[in-house]
Scaffold this active site. Structure first.
Site, mmCIF file in Angstrom:
data_model
loop_
_atom_site.group_PDB
_atom_site.id
_atom_site.type_symbol
_atom_site.label_atom_id
_atom_site.label_comp_id
_atom_site.label_asym_id
_atom_site.label_seq_id
_atom_site.Cartn_x
_atom_site.Cartn_y
_atom_site.Cartn_z
ATOM 1 N N HIS A 55 0.833 -1.212 0.000
ATOM 2 C CA HIS A 55 0.000 0.000 0.000
ATOM 3 C C HIS A 55 0.868 1.263 0.000
ATOM 4 O O HIS A 55 0.720 2.138 -0.849
ATOM 5 C CB HIS A 55 -0.913 -0.009 1.232
ATOM 6 C CG HIS A 55 -1.728 1.239 1.390
ATOM 7 N ND1 HIS A 55 -3.060 1.308 1.053
ATOM 8 C CD2 HIS A 55 -1.403 2.475 1.833
ATOM 9 C CE1 HIS A 55 -3.504 2.528 1.280
ATOM 10 N NE2 HIS A 55 -2.513 3.259 1.763
ATOM 11 N N GLU A 56 1.766 1.337 0.961
ATOM 12 C CA GLU A 56 2.581 2.549 1.078
ATOM 13 C C GLU A 56 3.464 2.732 -0.147
ATOM 14 O O GLU A 56 3.737 3.855 -0.565
ATOM 15 C CB GLU A 56 3.415 2.522 2.360
ATOM 16 C CG GLU A 56 2.586 2.548 3.647
ATOM 17 C CD GLU A 56 1.582 3.691 3.710
ATOM 18 O OE1 GLU A 56 1.822 4.755 3.095
ATOM 19 O OE2 GLU A 56 0.540 3.511 4.367
ATOM 20 N N HIS B 17 3.340 6.903 -6.803
ATOM 21 C CA HIS B 17 2.623 8.121 -7.189
ATOM 22 C C HIS B 17 3.569 9.327 -7.090
ATOM 23 O O HIS B 17 3.528 10.237 -7.921
ATOM 24 C CB HIS B 17 1.410 8.296 -6.255
ATOM 25 C CG HIS B 17 0.290 9.115 -6.809
ATOM 26 N ND1 HIS B 17 -0.845 9.397 -6.080
ATOM 27 C CD2 HIS B 17 0.112 9.726 -7.997
ATOM 28 C CE1 HIS B 17 -1.659 10.134 -6.813
ATOM 29 N NE2 HIS B 17 -1.108 10.352 -7.975
ATOM 30 N N HIS C 241 1.762 4.685 -2.803
ATOM 31 C CA HIS C 241 1.932 6.135 -2.641
ATOM 32 C C HIS C 241 3.303 6.569 -3.148
ATOM 33 O O HIS C 241 3.448 7.612 -3.788
ATOM 34 C CB HIS C 241 1.839 6.526 -1.160
ATOM 35 C CG HIS C 241 0.470 6.455 -0.573
ATOM 36 N ND1 HIS C 241 -0.608 7.109 -1.116
ATOM 37 C CD2 HIS C 241 0.010 5.846 0.549
ATOM 38 C CE1 HIS C 241 -1.675 6.887 -0.361
ATOM 39 N NE2 HIS C 241 -1.332 6.121 0.655
HETATM 40 ZN ZN LIG Z 1 -2.492 5.362 2.177
#
Ligand SMILES: [Zn+2]
Length: 709
Positions: A497-498, A504, A501
């Site tokens: 998940h991290e 991104h 980011h």
């Molecule tokens: Zn998050």
């Protein structure tokens, strides 16, 4: 299922401050490493040279320099042009940005009393600094003059969007208010900033102070020997020699609840967790909550909104409280119904064991694991030897990114770090050119904020000539020396998940820093990170990293199948605890100043009841008094964003599956249309351009078992 994680976005003021415009170091900053851009690769911070005492003078000088730059822009005798006003603002504040990102990140990841004191001192000053810019009437007049003739300025799409964004930022900050109301707003902003800092610091201190102490090894039966040894060491470090200390994480649920066999100990652990922030002691947050809720409501009133949520949501893709209330309200009933069914399953196990008690919150995780073990014939702990940290990170997270995007990673040991456990990687694009620097800070520490998050030290911008330096922060318990770091399934998902980011941030390919990477609406920012979770269980990826840490044997196929099959299990619980927190967050921020209650816990209980999520065995993921997302600033009136983003996420996972999954052409398309675009266009346009249509909700309902079947 995606676990809500906190994301810290760098520029706290909303204005993007540049990193590389070099101002001559002021005399006040002689010898201060923050005075000029770091000379390390990509302006990576010189952690070895930066000392606590460097921050305050650098902050003061950074604010002074930026106000001087803004003064020149606002008082320019020449008429406003896009370059002399908007671009000039984008380039302003280089020093302040450098100080703020470095300080903010270190204070979150590696704080101490000195940094906490600086944070308390700076919060209201930074709020005032932001106001001095956004409430400057001459500056706003120039922005408005440009905005009013934006169609005739012949701007490219990104520049035009930037102008519109600046105009919105100024209006939302209060630029249209009367002089008297601007003064009121400044006072409120200062109060809110101070209170939020107090709330955050109380949460961390109370979490440390609430750690559970037990007297005997036997009471911790169920935990591994290594975990119990760590608990003994933790107690010793706190001067409680011979006892055992079980540290808390910031959610209501505590990881050891899944394994502790002693019901009384489980019950005590749950109780200390749920009581945080309302114990009446030094770190009690109840009055802080009431003051924050009131100040935010007053701010919204002053700006012409019905309540703070209305003000906050207007700038999100959800747009208004009606849309958010509708989504959360519609899902609450089916979610709680599912949780009740799950509770009945758990109760059946208790009854079969002749337990003679009714399932309570502290029992949930333990019996869930038992039901999972029965139904899917595996125990979560069987997975851990296959989830060794290095395997997960290098052969899992990085491997998936290489397959999808062609990027590669090389660890480097020459750059300074603020803690010896922190690791640094160069990230190379498919063409071999360096794209970014990635910092992995994986272990829990008592001076680190709870949860997991990503942040940026340097944001990409072609205007400033900068590339990303991004960091991921997790809170994986550190094993005793010599032992391997074995992750839970949830921790593996969090790592993916991290890193979503981080992608991104690293793939950002924008001109203006205001739009860099994760500078998108809050209810959109969790979307790419949640999508990246899908690769954690993608067979080809799993086969590459889920190998036994001792033997190297692959995770047995049947265990792997069970992991995937069990993914829908316990969804009732997870959706309910999340919805309860999201609804609380909305309730607190949908109040007018006159409606602020006097009793925090009574209001919380009544709100959960009104919304039909008052199912005691499933407490909110965060209770009000330790709900940092809601009261520290980042996600105030915005905790719903994870679910909102998940609609886009689930729809995107379907897209990847339709297109054959883990393939370069799929990754490249997602990167080109979405991940590289930052905030350069309306978020829903970006989605539409990627997917070829607007999002649909069915994949989300299906995933969470909320289809009513
Ligand atoms: Zn998050």
């Amino acid at each position: 299922m995606s676990r809500p994680q906190m994301l810290v976005v760098a520029a706290a003021l909303g204005l993007a401050f540049s990193q590389t415009v070099l101002a001559a170091p002021a005399a006040a900053l002689a010898g201060n490493p923050l005075a000029t851009a770091s000379t390390l690769p990509f302006h990576y911070p010189a952690f070895d040279k930066i000392k606590d005492e460097h921050f305050l003078p650098a902050y003061a000088e950074g604010m002074r320099q930026q106000l001087k730059e803004i003064d020149v822009i606002a008082n320019n005798k020449k008429p406003a042009t896009f370059d002399n006003t908007i671009v000039a603002m984008e380039k302003s504040g280089a020093l302040l940005t450098r100080v703020q990102t470095t300080f903010g990140n270190l204070q979150g990841a590696n704080t101490n009393d000195k940094l906490d004191a600086i944070d308390s001192e700076m919060s209201p000053k930074l709020a005032a600094h932001g106001d001095a810019i956004y409430l400057n009437p001459k500056l706003y007049a120039r922005v408005k003059a440009l905005y009013d003739k934006r169609d005739s300025l012949k701007l490219d799409a990104e520049s035009k969007h930037l102008l519109e964004r600046y105009h919105t930022d100024f209006v939302r900050a209060g630029a249209k208010l009367s002089a008297a109301d601007k003064e009121k707003l400044k006072a409120i902003n200062g109060v809110i900033a101070t209170l939020q800092t107090t709330f955050t610091q109380n949460v961390l201190k109370e979490t440390n102070a609430s750690a559970l102490v037990v007297d005997t090894r036997e009471e911790l039966a169920g935990m591994s020997d290594a975990e119990i040894d760590a608990a003994a060491a933790a107690a010793k470090a706190k001067g409680k020699d011979g006892k055992f200390l079980v540290a808390l994480v910031n959610t209501s649920g505590q990881p050891p609840l899944a394994v502790l066999k002693n019901r009384a100990v489980r019950s005590r652990l749950m109780a200390v967790s749920l009581a945080r922030g309302a114990n009446g002691g030094e770190f009690d947050n109840r009055q802080v909550v009431l003051k924050i809720a009131k100040a935010r409501a007053e701010k919204a009133t002053l700006l012409g909104y019905e309540n703070y949520a209305a003000y906050s949501l207007e700038d999100q893709t959800a747009h208004d409280t009606g849309a958010v209330n509708k989504l959360l309200g519609e899902l609450a009933k089916p979610a709680v119904n599912n949780a009740r069914k799950e509770a009945a399953d758990l109760q059946a196990v208790v009854d079969a064991d002749k337990g003679g008690f009714k399932i309570e919150a502290g029992d949930w995780a333990y019996y869930t694991d038992k039901v999972r073990a029965q139904r899917f014939a595996f125990d979560e702990n069987q997975l851990k030897p296959y989830f060794e940290l290095d395997n997960v990170l290098i052969n899992g997270v990085f491997y998936a990114a290489t397959k999808l995007y062609g990027i590669t990673f090389k660890e480097r040991k020459d750059l300074p770090v603020y803690n010896p456990d922190v690791r640094v990687f160069d990230v190379f694009d498919a063409d071999g050119k360096q794209l970014a620097i990635f910092i992995a800070d994986m272990y829990a520490r008592s001076n680190k904020q709870g949860g997991a998050w990503m942040n940026e030290y340097i944001s990409q911008s072609t205007l400033l000539g900068t590339k990303s330096v991004v960091a991921n922060h997790l809170n994986i318990p550190k094993p005793p020396a010599g032992e391997p770091t074995l992750l839970t399934y949830d921790e593996v998902k969090t790592a993916f998940h991290e890193f979503g980011h981080a992608l991104h941030g690293m793939f950002s390919n924008v001109k203006y820093p205001r739009f860099s990477g994760t500078s998108v609406p809050r209810d959109f920012v969790e979307y790419p990170s949640q999508v990246n979770e899908m690769w954690a269980v993608w067979p080809e990826v799993l086969a590459n990293y889920a190998k036994h840490y001792k033997t190297g044997a692959p995770m047995p196929k049947e265990l792997l199948d069970k992991v995937i099959a069990s993914k829908k299990f316990n969804q009732g619980f997870m959706t309910t605890e999340y919805l309860a927190a999201s609804l609380l967050d909305q309730r607190w921020h949908q109040l007018t100043p006159a409606q602020i209650p006097t009793d925090v816990l009574a209001f919380e209980a009544q709100s959960l009841k009104d919304m039909g999520v008052d199912f005691a065995p499933v407490p909110p993921r965060y209770r009000t008094t330790y709900f940092s997302h809601s009261f520290s600033g980042g996600y105030s009136a915005g905790y719903y964003a994870y679910l909102w983003s998940e609609k886009l996420d689930a729809d995107t996972v379907e897209w990847f599956k339709e297109k054959g999954g883990l393939k370069r052409e799929n990754g490249d398309w997602f990167r080109a249309k979405l991940l590289s675009r930052g905030g350069t266009d309306d978020a829903m346009n970006l989605f539409h351009n990627f997917r070829g249509r607007d999002p649909v909700i069915e994949p989300l309902l299906e995933r969470r078992g909320l289809t009513g079947k």
